[in-house]
Design a protein around this motif. Sequence first.
Motif, PDB file in Angstrom:
ATOM      1  N   GLN A  89      22.961 -18.208   0.474  1.00 41.47           N
ATOM      2  CA  GLN A  89      22.601 -19.621   0.360  1.00 41.47           C
ATOM      3  C   GLN A  89      22.672 -20.346   1.701  1.00 41.47           C
ATOM      4  OE1 GLN A  89      25.424 -20.572  -2.740  1.00 41.47           O
ATOM      5  NE2 GLN A  89      23.810 -20.818  -4.231  1.00 41.47           N
ATOM      6  N   MET A  90      23.622 -19.934   2.542  1.00 37.60           N
ATOM      7  CA  MET A  90      23.743 -20.584   3.841  1.00 37.60           C
ATOM      8  C   MET A  90      22.720 -20.033   4.829  1.00 37.60           C
ATOM      9  SD  MET A  90      25.814 -22.944   3.550  1.00 37.60           S
ATOM     10  CE  MET A  90      26.050 -23.524   5.223  1.00 37.60           C
ATOM     11  N   ASP A  91      22.228 -18.824   4.537  1.00 35.73           N
ATOM     12  CA  ASP A  91      21.230 -18.213   5.405  1.00 35.73           C
ATOM     13  C   ASP A  91      19.949 -19.041   5.266  1.00 35.73           C
ATOM     14  OD1 ASP A  91      20.590 -16.221   7.173  1.00 35.73           O
ATOM     15  OD2 ASP A  91      19.634 -14.997   5.657  1.00 35.73           O
ATOM     16  N   GLY A  92      19.223 -19.168   6.363  1.00 35.96           N
ATOM     17  CA  GLY A  92      17.997 -19.962   6.235  1.00 35.96           C
ATOM     18  C   GLY A  92      18.219 -21.387   6.679  1.00 35.96           C
ATOM     19  N   LEU A  93      19.484 -21.764   6.840  1.00 37.42           N
ATOM     20  CA  LEU A  93      19.783 -23.117   7.288  1.00 37.42           C
ATOM     21  C   LEU A  93      19.284 -23.293   8.712  1.00 37.42           C
ATOM     22  CD1 LEU A  93      21.137 -25.705   6.510  1.00 37.42           C
ATOM     23  CD2 LEU A  93      23.309 -24.785   7.297  1.00 37.42           C
ATOM     24  N   ILE A 121      15.608 -29.327   1.834  1.00 36.09           N
ATOM     25  CA  ILE A 121      15.416 -27.886   1.613  1.00 36.09           C
ATOM     26  C   ILE A 121      13.974 -27.643   1.165  1.00 36.09           C
ATOM     27  CG2 ILE A 121      16.093 -25.887   0.221  1.00 36.09           C
ATOM     28  CD1 ILE A 121      18.904 -27.065   0.085  1.00 36.09           C
ATOM     29  N   PHE A 122      13.516 -28.493   0.261  1.00 42.23           N
ATOM     30  CA  PHE A 122      12.157 -28.364  -0.250  1.00 42.23           C
ATOM     31  C   PHE A 122      11.144 -28.441   0.888  1.00 42.23           C
ATOM     32  CE2 PHE A 122       8.271 -29.758  -2.303  1.00 42.23           C
ATOM     33  CZ  PHE A 122       8.243 -28.975  -3.449  1.00 42.23           C
ATOM     34  N   ARG A 123      11.369 -29.401   1.783  1.00 38.03           N
ATOM     35  CA  ARG A 123      10.444 -29.612   2.875  1.00 38.03           C
ATOM     36  C   ARG A 123      10.525 -28.478   3.915  1.00 38.03           C
ATOM     37  NH1 ARG A 123      12.151 -34.530   3.992  1.00 38.03           N
ATOM     38  NH2 ARG A 123      13.439 -33.682   5.641  1.00 38.03           N
ATOM     39  N   GLU A 124      11.791 -28.114   4.266  1.00 36.21           N
ATOM     40  CA  GLU A 124      11.950 -27.149   5.356  1.00 36.21           C
ATOM     41  C   GLU A 124      11.805 -25.698   4.915  1.00 36.21           C
ATOM     42  OE1 GLU A 124      15.819 -28.267   6.743  1.00 36.21           O
ATOM     43  OE2 GLU A 124      15.099 -30.276   7.267  1.00 36.21           O
ATOM     44  N   GLU A 125      12.198 -25.410   3.670  1.00 39.92           N
ATOM     45  CA  GLU A 125      12.234 -23.998   3.260  1.00 39.92           C
ATOM     46  C   GLU A 125      11.306 -23.705   2.090  1.00 39.92           C
ATOM     47  OE1 GLU A 125      16.487 -22.692   3.154  1.00 39.92           O
ATOM     48  OE2 GLU A 125      16.820 -24.649   4.041  1.00 39.92           O
ATOM     49  N   GLY A 126      10.585 -24.731   1.637  1.00 39.45           N
ATOM     50  CA  GLY A 126       9.638 -24.520   0.537  1.00 39.45           C
ATOM     51  C   GLY A 126      10.325 -24.560  -0.819  1.00 39.45           C
ATOM     52  N   PRO A 127       9.536 -24.624  -1.919  1.00 36.76           N
ATOM     53  CA  PRO A 127      10.142 -24.693  -3.259  1.00 36.76           C
ATOM     54  C   PRO A 127      11.009 -23.473  -3.549  1.00 36.76           C
ATOM     55  CG  PRO A 127       7.733 -24.439  -3.387  1.00 36.76           C
ATOM     56  CD  PRO A 127       8.068 -24.723  -1.966  1.00 36.76           C
ATOM     57  N   ARG A 128      10.612 -22.313  -3.023  1.00 39.05           N
ATOM     58  CA  ARG A 128      11.429 -21.117  -3.274  1.00 39.05           C
ATOM     59  C   ARG A 128      12.763 -21.206  -2.551  1.00 39.05           C
ATOM     60  NH1 ARG A 128       8.644 -15.657  -2.521  1.00 39.05           N
ATOM     61  NH2 ARG A 128      10.718 -15.018  -3.200  1.00 39.05           N
ATOM     62  N   GLY A 129      12.798 -22.021  -1.485  1.00 43.80           N
ATOM     63  CA  GLY A 129      14.043 -22.215  -0.752  1.00 43.80           C
ATOM     64  C   GLY A 129      15.146 -22.755  -1.659  1.00 43.80           C
ATOM     65  N   LEU A 130      14.744 -23.507  -2.673  1.00 38.63           N
ATOM     66  CA  LEU A 130      15.740 -24.077  -3.594  1.00 38.63           C
ATOM     67  C   LEU A 130      16.397 -22.997  -4.453  1.00 38.63           C
ATOM     68  CD1 LEU A 130      13.981 -27.365  -4.704  1.00 38.63           C
ATOM     69  CD2 LEU A 130      16.166 -27.184  -3.519  1.00 38.63           C
ATOM     70  N   PHE A 131      15.752 -21.826  -4.499  1.00 37.17           N
ATOM     71  CA  PHE A 131      16.314 -20.727  -5.289  1.00 37.17           C
ATOM     72  C   PHE A 131      16.917 -19.638  -4.407  1.00 37.17           C
ATOM     73  CE2 PHE A 131      14.006 -22.986  -8.449  1.00 37.17           C
ATOM     74  CZ  PHE A 131      14.762 -22.793  -9.595  1.00 37.17           C
ATOM     75  N   ARG A 132      17.208 -20.004  -3.166  1.00 37.68           N
ATOM     76  CA  ARG A 132      17.843 -19.031  -2.279  1.00 37.68           C
ATOM     77  C   ARG A 132      19.176 -18.594  -2.875  1.00 37.68           C
ATOM     78  NH1 ARG A 132      16.149 -18.037   2.668  1.00 37.68           N
ATOM     79  NH2 ARG A 132      15.038 -19.987   2.967  1.00 37.68           N
ATOM     80  N   GLY A 133      19.389 -17.278  -2.937  1.00 40.59           N
ATOM     81  CA  GLY A 133      20.649 -16.771  -3.495  1.00 40.59           C
ATOM     82  C   GLY A 133      20.637 -16.653  -5.012  1.00 40.59           C
TER      83      GLY A 133
END
Length: 288
Positions: free
Chosen positions: A230-234, A154-166
Motif C-alpha cells: 500500500q505504501m509502494d507507489g507513493l 491517489i485517484f489522480r496520481e495512481e489511477g482508479p486501480r491505485g485505490l486497490f493497491r494491496g
Amino acid sequence: MPVEEFVAGWISGALGLVLGHPFDTVKVRLQTQTTYRGIVDCMVKIYRHESLLGFFKGMSFPIASTAVVNSVLFGVYSNTLLVLTATSHQERRAQPPSYTHIFLAGCTGGFLQAYCLAPFDLIKVRLQNQTEPRAQPGSPPPRYQGPVHCAASIFREEGPRGLFRGAWALTLRDTPTVGIYFITYEGLCRQYTPEGQNPSSATVLVAGGFAGIASWVAATPLDVIKSRMQMDGLRRRVYQGMLDCMVSSVRQEGLGVFFRGVTINSARAFPVNAVTFLSYEYLLRWWG
Ligand SMILES: C[N+](C)(C)CCCC[C@H](N)C(=O)O
C-alpha cells in the motif's frame, strides 16, 4: 435476508474501532518505518512530536468504513450460515452448526469484506504514515490533507486501480483468517457455556478477545506485505508485485519481518474484538 446482523455488525464495529485505533497507528508505523526502536519508543516519539492526537490520525474515516466493513463481515457470515445450515442466529444455540460450516461462512465473510475494506484501508495506512506534526503556520502542509483529499490524490496520481493497491494481499490475508476468527470465537464460547444456553458476557468478552488475537497472529505475515504494497507507489515503485515484496523484505530483514507488529496487533485485537462481539451478541439478543 435478515438485516439485524448487518446493523449489529455496523454498530459493534464502530465501538471496537475507537478503542483500538491508537494501537493501530503504532502498528502501521512499526511495520513501515525504520526510525522506531520498538513499541514504547514509537509511542513516546508520537506523543512528543505529534501529541495525543498523533495516535488518532486517520481515524474519522475508518470509523465510518469499519462500520460498513464489519457489517458486511458479520452480515455475510451469519447469512452464509443460514444458507448452509438453515438455522437463524437465534436457533444456533439450540442447534449449533459444525465447525466446517462456521469456517466456510467465515471465509466467505472475510473474502467479501476484503473488497469493501481495500480502498479504506489504503487511505488509513497512507494517512497514518504521515509523520508531520500538527500544521503550524508557515510549515509546508502534509501531502494528504485528509481522507477525501487522500482518496482524490491517489485517484489522480495512481489511477482508479491505485485505490486497490494491496487488495490482493488483503484478500489473501482475510479469507482464511476470518474463518479462524469465528472458529476460535465459537469454540471458546461452547467450551465455557452449558449446552443450549447463551454464553455469559464474560465468556463473550474473553472468546471475542482471543478470536481477535488468534486471527491477527495468523494474519500478520500478510498484513506486513499488505501495508508495504500500500505504501509502494507513493513515490517510486519499489516492488514488482506481492511475491517480489515478500522476497525482498525477507532478504533485507530476515524471516522476522513477517511478525513485525504482532505484539501490538495482539494487544489491540483483544479489547477491540471483545467489545465487538459483546455488542454484536447483545444487540441481537435485544432485538431477537
Ligand atoms: C481477520 N483479521 C484478523 C484480519 C481481522 C478480523 C478482526 C476484525 C476486527 N474488526 C479487527 O479490526 O480486529
